[in-house]
Design a protein around this motif. Structure first.
Motif, PDB file in Angstrom:
ATOM      1  N   MET A 136      33.358  68.412  32.373  1.00 27.06           N
ATOM      2  CA  MET A 136      34.597  67.791  32.830  1.00 27.06           C
ATOM      3  C   MET A 136      34.500  67.361  34.286  1.00 27.06           C
ATOM      4  O   MET A 136      34.951  66.271  34.653  1.00 27.06           O
ATOM      5  N   VAL A 137      33.911  68.209  35.107  1.00 26.55           N
ATOM      6  CA  VAL A 137      33.752  67.864  36.524  1.00 26.55           C
ATOM      7  C   VAL A 137      32.899  66.606  36.667  1.00 26.55           C
ATOM      8  O   VAL A 137      33.246  65.677  37.416  1.00 26.55           O
ATOM      9  N   LYS A 138      31.806  66.548  35.940  1.00 27.98           N
ATOM     10  CA  LYS A 138      30.905  65.394  36.029  1.00 27.98           C
ATOM     11  C   LYS A 138      31.599  64.125  35.578  1.00 27.98           C
ATOM     12  O   LYS A 138      31.471  63.070  36.221  1.00 27.98           O
ATOM     13  N   ALA A 139      32.351  64.199  34.477  1.00 25.01           N
ATOM     14  CA  ALA A 139      33.046  63.019  33.961  1.00 25.01           C
ATOM     15  C   ALA A 139      34.038  62.476  34.977  1.00 25.01           C
ATOM     16  O   ALA A 139      34.124  61.263  35.200  1.00 25.01           O
ATOM     17  N   VAL A 140      34.785  63.379  35.612  1.00 25.91           N
ATOM     18  CA  VAL A 140      35.781  62.960  36.604  1.00 25.91           C
ATOM     19  C   VAL A 140      35.105  62.401  37.858  1.00 25.91           C
ATOM     20  O   VAL A 140      35.498  61.346  38.377  1.00 25.91           O
ATOM     21  N   LYS A 141      34.048  63.072  38.338  1.00 22.66           N
ATOM     22  CA  LYS A 141      33.411  62.662  39.587  1.00 22.66           C
ATOM     23  C   LYS A 141      32.650  61.347  39.444  1.00 22.66           C
ATOM     24  O   LYS A 141      32.541  60.575  40.403  1.00 22.66           O
ATOM     25  N   ILE A 142      32.119  61.084  38.257  1.00 22.54           N
ATOM     26  CA  ILE A 142      31.436  59.806  38.045  1.00 22.54           C
ATOM     27  C   ILE A 142      32.425  58.657  38.148  1.00 22.54           C
ATOM     28  O   ILE A 142      32.159  57.622  38.759  1.00 22.54           O
ATOM     29  N   GLU A 143      33.588  58.824  37.555  1.00 25.13           N
ATOM     30  CA  GLU A 143      34.602  57.769  37.558  1.00 25.13           C
ATOM     31  C   GLU A 143      35.366  57.724  38.883  1.00 25.13           C
ATOM     32  O   GLU A 143      35.688  56.644  39.383  1.00 25.13           O
ATOM     33  N   PHE A 144      35.649  58.911  39.436  1.00 25.46           N
ATOM     34  CA  PHE A 144      36.460  58.995  40.662  1.00 25.46           C
ATOM     35  C   PHE A 144      35.751  59.891  41.683  1.00 25.46           C
ATOM     36  O   PHE A 144      36.162  61.036  41.906  1.00 25.46           O
ATOM     37  N   PRO A 145      34.692  59.404  42.306  1.00 27.44           N
ATOM     38  CA  PRO A 145      33.921  60.257  43.230  1.00 27.44           C
ATOM     39  C   PRO A 145      34.733  60.728  44.434  1.00 27.44           C
ATOM     40  O   PRO A 145      34.372  61.723  45.062  1.00 27.44           O
ATOM     41  N   GLN A 146      35.824  60.020  44.767  1.00 31.47           N
ATOM     42  CA  GLN A 146      36.633  60.409  45.924  1.00 31.47           C
ATOM     43  C   GLN A 146      37.598  61.549  45.620  1.00 31.47           C
ATOM     44  O   GLN A 146      38.197  62.123  46.544  1.00 31.47           O
ATOM     45  N   PHE A 147      37.785  61.896  44.344  1.00 33.00           N
ATOM     46  CA  PHE A 147      38.686  62.992  43.993  1.00 33.00           C
ATOM     47  C   PHE A 147      38.017  64.342  44.286  1.00 33.00           C
ATOM     48  O   PHE A 147      36.813  64.502  44.104  1.00 33.00           O
ATOM     49  N   GLU A 148      38.813  65.307  44.719  1.00 35.98           N
ATOM     50  CA  GLU A 148      38.325  66.670  44.936  1.00 35.98           C
ATOM     51  C   GLU A 148      38.570  67.482  43.666  1.00 35.98           C
ATOM     52  O   GLU A 148      39.688  67.509  43.149  1.00 35.98           O
ATOM     53  N   VAL A 149      37.530  68.119  43.154  1.00 38.70           N
ATOM     54  CA  VAL A 149      37.648  68.879  41.904  1.00 38.70           C
ATOM     55  C   VAL A 149      37.238  70.320  42.154  1.00 38.70           C
ATOM     56  O   VAL A 149      36.131  70.586  42.631  1.00 38.70           O
ATOM     57  N   GLU A 150      38.131  71.256  41.839  1.00 37.16           N
ATOM     58  CA  GLU A 150      37.822  72.675  41.910  1.00 37.16           C
ATOM     59  C   GLU A 150      37.792  73.256  40.499  1.00 37.16           C
ATOM     60  O   GLU A 150      38.389  72.690  39.571  1.00 37.16           O
ATOM     61  N   THR A 151      37.133  74.408  40.343  1.00 36.32           N
ATOM     62  CA  THR A 151      36.996  75.004  39.017  1.00 36.32           C
ATOM     63  C   THR A 151      37.403  76.476  39.034  1.00 36.32           C
ATOM     64  O   THR A 151      37.360  77.140  40.066  1.00 36.32           O
ATOM     65  N   ALA A 152      37.785  76.946  37.849  1.00 32.89           N
ATOM     66  CA  ALA A 152      38.083  78.363  37.635  1.00 32.89           C
ATOM     67  C   ALA A 152      37.608  78.732  36.236  1.00 32.89           C
ATOM     68  O   ALA A 152      37.754  77.945  35.301  1.00 32.89           O
ATOM     69  N   GLN A 153      37.061  79.945  36.092  1.00 37.49           N
ATOM     70  CA  GLN A 153      36.476  80.326  34.808  1.00 37.49           C
ATOM     71  C   GLN A 153      37.465  81.011  33.879  1.00 37.49           C
ATOM     72  O   GLN A 153      37.130  81.306  32.742  1.00 37.49           O
ATOM     73  N   ASP A 154      38.676  81.258  34.352  1.00 39.79           N
ATOM     74  CA  ASP A 154      39.708  81.799  33.465  1.00 39.79           C
ATOM     75  C   ASP A 154      41.073  81.596  34.109  1.00 39.79           C
ATOM     76  O   ASP A 154      41.192  81.143  35.256  1.00 39.79           O
ATOM     77  N   GLY A 155      42.118  81.940  33.380  1.00 42.40           N
ATOM     78  CA  GLY A 155      43.480  81.715  33.854  1.00 42.40           C
ATOM     79  C   GLY A 155      43.834  82.508  35.092  1.00 42.40           C
ATOM     80  O   GLY A 155      44.591  82.030  35.944  1.00 42.40           O
ATOM     81  N   ARG A 156      43.310  83.722  35.229  1.00 37.98           N
ATOM     82  CA  ARG A 156      43.621  84.548  36.394  1.00 37.98           C
ATOM     83  C   ARG A 156      43.114  83.904  37.685  1.00 37.98           C
ATOM     84  O   ARG A 156      43.826  83.852  38.686  1.00 37.98           O
ATOM     85  N   LYS A 157      41.868  83.428  37.637  1.00 39.76           N
ATOM     86  CA  LYS A 157      41.307  82.795  38.827  1.00 39.76           C
ATOM     87  C   LYS A 157      42.033  81.489  39.125  1.00 39.76           C
ATOM     88  O   LYS A 157      42.259  81.138  40.289  1.00 39.76           O
TER      89      LYS A 157
END
Length: 279
Positions: A19-40
């Motif tokens: 998902m991060v790669k798909a978004v960054k390829i299309e919108f490289p200027q967007f900032e994308v953060e990740t979390a491995q579960d709902g708590r984080k």
């Protein structure tokens, strides 16, 4: 294009990275953060503002639906009304309904491809004004070119409709027939203008409900007499909305829909339907 912050939540690293790669390829200027579960994800949403959340449903610690429910209850949070797209293999109607009841903004069913994901993201960015209408036109043009050349795009410029540079095996065929579009709460009969196994151009009266650009919907086709009737319903994504004539009083709108997840059996059936409608 304005800056945007997106939070991707999924317990599977492969899916997060996808998902991060798909978004960054299309919108490289967007900032994308990740979390491995709902708590984080919850902790990140408490301290930072986001414009969009892409979240899996089934996760340890805190599920996607639990995160969504918690978020919508946070009256003082900057993210209370953030666009929230559920990304899940739970595609049955009852799950979609449950997510809608808890305030989900949109839904993507696994497995999905990059085009489907980016289309959903783009739709939310346009709604928020992060992507302007002019920028959207450029995105549509570029994306249509990448997806296979001159078929859908040609209806914007060709006086003859979609007779363009596509290979003859995939060239859209002028057919006579009707189709049914199902989107949101709408069930809309439309006239088919041109059709091949990759996409359809339909004509809709301007005063009818219209789907949105990049909206996913279902398209139903019927051909033949009752005793030998062929039926097919398939998923598609809106890649074109264009007035039939270049005047503000145009009565009809062209809607171009590119089919997604078309398997071999469905493609063969659609070919038979096209042949029947073209005869």
């Amino acid at each position: 294009m304005k800056p945007a912050r997106i939070l991707v939540v999924d317990d599977a690293k492969f899916t997060r990275d996808l998902m991060v790669k798909a978004v960054k390829i299309e919108f490289p200027q967007f900032e994308v953060e990740t979390a491995q579960d709902g708590r984080k994800a919850q902790k990140l949403l408490e301290i930072s503002r986001f414009d969009l959340v892409l979240c899996d449903w089934e996760m340890p610690e805190m599920s996607g639906i639990e995160l969504l429910t918690w978020l919508r209850e946070q009256s003082e949070s900057r993210n209370k009304d953030v666009s929230f797209i559920m990304v899940t293999s739970l595609g049955d109607k009852e799950y979609v309904v449950e997510a809608a009841q808890h305030g989900v903004t949109d839904y993507i069913t696994k497995p999905f491809n990059n085009d489907q994901l980016v289309s959903k993201v783009t739709k939310q960015m346009v709604k928020q004004g992060i992507i302007s209408r002019g920028e959207l036109a450029s995105i549509v043009s570029r994306r249509t070119h990448v997806m296979g050349g001159g078929t859908t795009a040609n209806v914007l410029t060709s006086k003859q409709g979609m007779s363009g540079s596509a290979p003859s095996s995939q060239a859209p065929r002028r057919v006579r027939g009707k189709a049914m579009l199902l989107f949101g709460e709408h069930k809309l009969p439309v006239t088919i203008r041109e059709l091949n196994t990759q996409e359809v151009i339909a004509v809709i009266p301007r005063d009818q409900a219209l789907p949105e650009m990049f909206e996913e919907l279902s398209v139903g086709f019927i051909a033949g007499q009752v005793e030998k009737q062929m039926r097919l319903t398939t998923r598609g994504c809106v890649t074109l909305l264009q007035a039939q004539e270049k005047r503000v009083t145009a009565e009809n709108v062209y809607v171009g829909i590119r089919f997604v997840d078309m398997d071999e059996k469905s493609s063969q059936l659609l070919s038979k339907i096209i042949a029947r409608l073209s005869s």
